[in-house]
Scaffold this motif. Structure first.
Motif, PDB file in Angstrom:
ATOM      1  N   ILE A 292       0.795  -1.077   0.108  1.00 47.27           N
ATOM      2  CA  ILE A 292      -0.042  -0.118   0.032  1.00 47.27           C
ATOM      3  C   ILE A 292       0.778   1.491   0.050  1.00 47.27           C
ATOM      4  O   ILE A 292       0.744   2.228  -0.802  1.00 47.27           O
ATOM      5  N   ILE A 293       2.107   1.205   0.777  1.00 51.01           N
ATOM      6  CA  ILE A 293       2.884   2.435   0.785  1.00 51.01           C
ATOM      7  C   ILE A 293       3.548   2.578  -0.264  1.00 51.01           C
ATOM      8  O   ILE A 293       3.848   3.844  -0.557  1.00 51.01           O
ATOM      9  N   ALA A 294       3.957   1.450  -0.965  1.00 53.20           N
ATOM     10  CA  ALA A 294       4.802   1.686  -2.281  1.00 53.20           C
ATOM     11  C   ALA A 294       4.021   2.055  -3.518  1.00 53.20           C
ATOM     12  O   ALA A 294       4.382   2.986  -4.284  1.00 53.20           O
ATOM     13  N   ILE A 295       2.504   1.841  -3.384  1.00 52.09           N
ATOM     14  CA  ILE A 295       1.798   2.300  -4.671  1.00 52.09           C
ATOM     15  C   ILE A 295       0.841   3.643  -4.286  1.00 52.09           C
ATOM     16  O   ILE A 295       0.256   4.191  -5.179  1.00 52.09           O
ATOM     17  N   LEU A 296       1.031   4.228  -2.889  1.00 56.01           N
ATOM     18  CA  LEU A 296       0.478   5.611  -2.685  1.00 56.01           C
ATOM     19  C   LEU A 296       1.044   6.637  -3.536  1.00 56.01           C
ATOM     20  O   LEU A 296      -0.029   7.416  -3.741  1.00 56.01           O
ATOM     21  N   PRO A 297       2.158   6.888  -4.097  1.00 57.13           N
ATOM     22  CA  PRO A 297       2.430   8.095  -4.930  1.00 57.13           C
ATOM     23  C   PRO A 297       1.409   7.870  -6.302  1.00 57.13           C
ATOM     24  O   PRO A 297       1.042   9.131  -6.432  1.00 57.13           O
ATOM     25  N   THR A 298       1.066   6.942  -6.588  1.00 64.14           N
ATOM     26  CA  THR A 298       0.310   6.908  -7.876  1.00 64.14           C
ATOM     27  C   THR A 298      -1.095   7.549  -7.605  1.00 64.14           C
ATOM     28  O   THR A 298      -1.647   8.210  -8.201  1.00 64.14           O
TER      29      THR A 298
ATOM     30  N   THR B 220       2.814  16.913  -6.892  1.00 64.46           N
ATOM     31  CA  THR B 220       3.830  16.869  -8.109  1.00 64.46           C
ATOM     32  C   THR B 220       4.122  15.429  -7.763  1.00 64.46           C
ATOM     33  O   THR B 220       4.650  14.924  -6.874  1.00 64.46           O
ATOM     34  N   PRO B 221       4.681  14.775  -8.845  1.00 64.93           N
ATOM     35  CA  PRO B 221       5.326  13.446  -9.052  1.00 64.93           C
ATOM     36  C   PRO B 221       6.550  13.294  -8.278  1.00 64.93           C
ATOM     37  O   PRO B 221       6.805  12.276  -7.722  1.00 64.93           O
ATOM     38  N   GLY B 222       7.267  14.423  -8.388  1.00 63.59           N
ATOM     39  CA  GLY B 222       8.704  14.138  -7.868  1.00 63.59           C
ATOM     40  C   GLY B 222       8.550  14.128  -6.227  1.00 63.59           C
ATOM     41  O   GLY B 222       9.021  13.379  -5.735  1.00 63.59           O
ATOM     42  N   PHE B 223       7.651  14.867  -5.792  1.00 63.69           N
ATOM     43  CA  PHE B 223       7.430  14.995  -4.348  1.00 63.69           C
ATOM     44  C   PHE B 223       6.560  13.920  -3.885  1.00 63.69           C
ATOM     45  O   PHE B 223       6.693  13.623  -2.725  1.00 63.69           O
ATOM     46  N   ALA B 224       5.788  13.268  -4.693  1.00 64.95           N
ATOM     47  CA  ALA B 224       4.872  12.083  -4.288  1.00 64.95           C
ATOM     48  C   ALA B 224       5.839  10.968  -3.967  1.00 64.95           C
ATOM     49  O   ALA B 224       5.501  10.124  -3.132  1.00 64.95           O
ATOM     50  N   GLN B 225       6.998  10.685  -4.690  1.00 60.96           N
ATOM     51  CA  GLN B 225       7.699   9.825  -4.474  1.00 60.96           C
ATOM     52  C   GLN B 225       8.327   9.630  -2.977  1.00 60.96           C
ATOM     53  O   GLN B 225       8.641   8.734  -2.432  1.00 60.96           O
ATOM     54  N   PHE B 226       8.525  10.894  -2.446  1.00 64.47           N
ATOM     55  CA  PHE B 226       8.852  11.042  -1.038  1.00 64.47           C
ATOM     56  C   PHE B 226       7.860  11.091  -0.019  1.00 64.47           C
ATOM     57  O   PHE B 226       7.957  10.655   1.234  1.00 64.47           O
ATOM     58  N   PHE B 227       6.433  11.401  -0.479  1.00 61.42           N
ATOM     59  CA  PHE B 227       5.287  11.119   0.720  1.00 61.42           C
ATOM     60  C   PHE B 227       5.156   9.743   0.738  1.00 61.42           C
ATOM     61  O   PHE B 227       4.499   9.494   2.080  1.00 61.42           O
ATOM     62  N   GLY B 228       5.537   8.661  -0.106  1.00 62.27           N
ATOM     63  CA  GLY B 228       5.208   7.371   0.265  1.00 62.27           C
ATOM     64  C   GLY B 228       6.230   6.511  -0.876  1.00 62.27           C
ATOM     65  O   GLY B 228       7.044   6.839  -1.017  1.00 62.27           O
ATOM     66  N   GLY B 229       5.617   5.398  -1.188  1.00 58.71           N
ATOM     67  CA  GLY B 229       6.223   4.760  -2.249  1.00 58.71           C
ATOM     68  C   GLY B 229       7.794   4.165  -1.917  1.00 58.71           C
ATOM     69  O   GLY B 229       8.219   4.207  -0.702  1.00 58.71           O
ATOM     70  N   THR B 230       8.449   3.620  -2.649  1.00 55.49           N
ATOM     71  CA  THR B 230       9.705   3.001  -2.514  1.00 55.49           C
ATOM     72  C   THR B 230      10.741   3.929  -2.095  1.00 55.49           C
ATOM     73  O   THR B 230      11.547   3.589  -1.279  1.00 55.49           O
ATOM     74  N   SER B 231      10.709   5.270  -2.563  1.00 55.08           N
ATOM     75  CA  SER B 231      11.719   6.285  -1.943  1.00 55.08           C
ATOM     76  C   SER B 231      11.775   6.228  -0.516  1.00 55.08           C
ATOM     77  O   SER B 231      12.647   6.218   0.137  1.00 55.08           O
ATOM     78  N   LEU B 232      10.413   6.250   0.214  1.00 55.76           N
ATOM     79  CA  LEU B 232      10.432   6.628   1.728  1.00 55.76           C
ATOM     80  C   LEU B 232      10.630   5.401   2.318  1.00 55.76           C
ATOM     81  O   LEU B 232      11.496   5.376   3.271  1.00 55.76           O
ATOM     82  N   LEU B 233      10.353   4.070   1.817  1.00 56.33           N
ATOM     83  CA  LEU B 233      10.673   2.911   2.488  1.00 56.33           C
ATOM     84  C   LEU B 233      12.150   2.686   2.482  1.00 56.33           C
ATOM     85  O   LEU B 233      12.866   2.133   3.602  1.00 56.33           O
ATOM     86  N   ILE B 234      12.790   2.765   1.366  1.00 55.70           N
ATOM     87  CA  ILE B 234      14.151   2.684   1.252  1.00 55.70           C
ATOM     88  C   ILE B 234      15.066   3.541   2.154  1.00 55.70           C
ATOM     89  O   ILE B 234      15.892   3.307   3.058  1.00 55.70           O
ATOM     90  N   ILE B 235      14.547   4.968   2.159  1.00 52.13           N
ATOM     91  CA  ILE B 235      15.059   5.885   3.075  1.00 52.13           C
ATOM     92  C   ILE B 235      14.958   5.316   4.565  1.00 52.13           C
ATOM     93  O   ILE B 235      16.169   5.499   5.220  1.00 52.13           O
TER      94      ILE B 235
END
Length: 443
Positions: free
Chosen positions: A378-384, A393-408
């Motif tokens: 759920i967190i990984a597909i949240l940016p969609t 914005t797509p770039g900021f959405a990647q840090f809102f959730g998704g793969t980027s946040l989980l990896i960080i």
């Protein structure tokens, strides 16, 4: 005060200080190389063309390599070929007797598996570099010509240069793991993601200042972001403790055992690896489709698999659930845990040793892994969803959730735990807890 004291304690330990400085130096080398453009490419043209691809798989891949792909850098492939090769080798280890035998041979087997992973990395890097060269040379990929003189010499140059750069980045990651602090491969991915955060934040607030968004809504979005980060931290460190009782044993005049210990079973035993594995698999169709930039059928399939589409979200979430169970089965073997407990005279209250204990542990592991896997998906597909419904914005959405946040979050917590282990070994307080070391050990 606690953070400042921990930083001062790090400075008091020469080995830890050298490890951190060594890690920062190699990460700086990686970031420096990501700004060196491939020879024969118009850097200004590719930078302008990449803006039109910020919301497709091009932009997602570029996120993982810290903008190197958008700059047509020599580090455009980053560490992703190594991740893909690792996935293939681990899958072979689960289904192939030869690789299963290597996994049981100890250090010699691990060295052979590592060598095969390196060979696989070179092969995948060659294929991906070839796809990159075809995309760069085709005006249809970017809507404009970004290579003034495309030809066979340009293709050979790109393939050789990108493959060698990928091997170099893999070497940097291994050296960080060996002589630095933290997992080098994971840190390289994390630093590439973090490099895009300032730019994404500025783009988000620029859209607010231009009047396209309301400040109140933006504050609510930031509050939701903080809540999601807190949830990811809880998901990463959450554990289920299984009590283990040790029988008393009399050896000479001393009595051993009789105490109760716990098996910490994490809700997310697999960590960030399912996310990285699933993301690497999802990059493969885009790599294949890049060989056919002028084919309408292939490009229609590429649009169907764009990372902001529902099909991509469904496939990505399903893969995350699968890889969570797959990697958990590799990282945590209930039968080995049960056998170790029986040899040490331990048992779970109310459960017979042996197979019954293994089945009991496996049942608990299956139950706690399911909510963890679904939460990761759920967190990984949240940016969609945020991009489509919240106008983020797509770039900021990647840090809102998704793969980027989980990896960080995952890599950051793992690195902090390694730093804390160095501090606690030398009787200093760490980052994660407060209180004296002696008092924690006595408890």
């Amino acid at each position: 005060m606690k953070l400042n004291e921990s930083i001062r304690n790090i400075n008091k330990i020469p080995e830890l200080r050298q490890r951190i400085l060594y890690t920062l130096l190699l990460l700086f080398v990686y970031r420096l190389g990501s700004h060196i453009t491939i020879p024969g490419v118009d850097a200004a043209a590719v930078s302008g063309a990449s803006q039109t691809h910020s919301n497709d798989l091009f932009g997602l891949f570029d996120l993982f390599v810290g903008g190197a792909f958008a700059r047509a850098s020599i580090f455009s492939l980053g560490i992703m070929p190594y991740i893909s090769a690792s996935i293939i080798v681990q899958l072979l280890g689960a289904v192939t007797p030869y690789f299963q035998k290597l996994q049981k041979e100890g250090e010699d087997g691990r060295q052979k598996i590592s060598q095969m992973t390196r060979y696989g990395t070179v092969l995948i890097a060659v294929l991906q570099a070839w796809g990159v060269s075809v995309s760069l040379a085709s005006p249809a990929s970017f809507g404009t010509a970004i290579v003034p003189d495309p030809g066979i010499f340009f293709t050979i140059t790109v393939v050789v240069l990108l493959t060698a750069s990928t091997v170099f980045v893999m070497w940097l990651g291994e050296k960080i793991t060996e002589r630095g602090i933290g997992n080098g491969i994971s840190l390289i991915i994390m630093i590439g993601i973090l490099a895009r955060f300032p730019q994404a934040l500025v783009a988000e607030f620029r859209s607010v200042s231009l009047g396209s968004k309301n400040w109140v809504i933006e504050i609510i979005i930031l509050a939701m972001m903080a809540a999601i980060v807190a949830f990811v931290v809880i998901l990463t460190v959450g554990t289920r403790r299984v009590p283990v009782q040790h029988a008393k044993r009399v050896v000479g005049r001393k009595v051993y055992g009789g105490s109760t210990q716990y098996i910490p079973m994490r809700i997310n035993t697999a960590g960030v690896m399912p996310i990285i594995f699933a993301q690497s698999i999802m990059f493969l169709p885009g790599t294949f489709l890049s060989f056919f930039p002028e084919n309408e059928v292939m490009q229609s399939i590429a649009k169907l698999l764009a990372y902001d589409s529902w099909w991509y979200a469904l496939m990505f979430g399903t893969m995350i659930v699968f890889f969570t169970y797959f990697y958990t089965a590799i990282a945590f073997n209930p039968k080995e845990v049960a056998d170790t407990m029986r040899r040490q005279g331990g048992f779970i209250p109310g459960v017979r040793p042996g197979k019954s204990t293994a089945d009991f542990i496996d049942n608990i592991l299956t139950r706690i892994t399911l909510p963890g896997a679904i939460s990761l998906a759920i967190i990984a597909i949240l940016p969609t969803f945020l991009t489509k419904f919240a106008n983020v914005t797509p770039g900021f959405a990647q840090f809102f959730g998704g793969t980027s946040l989980l990896i960080i979050v995952g890599v950051g917590l793992d690195t902090l735990q390694q730093v804390e282990s160095h501090l606690l070994m030398r009787h200093y307080d760490g980052f994660m807890k407060s209180g004296k070391t002696r008092g924690r050990q006595s408890r």
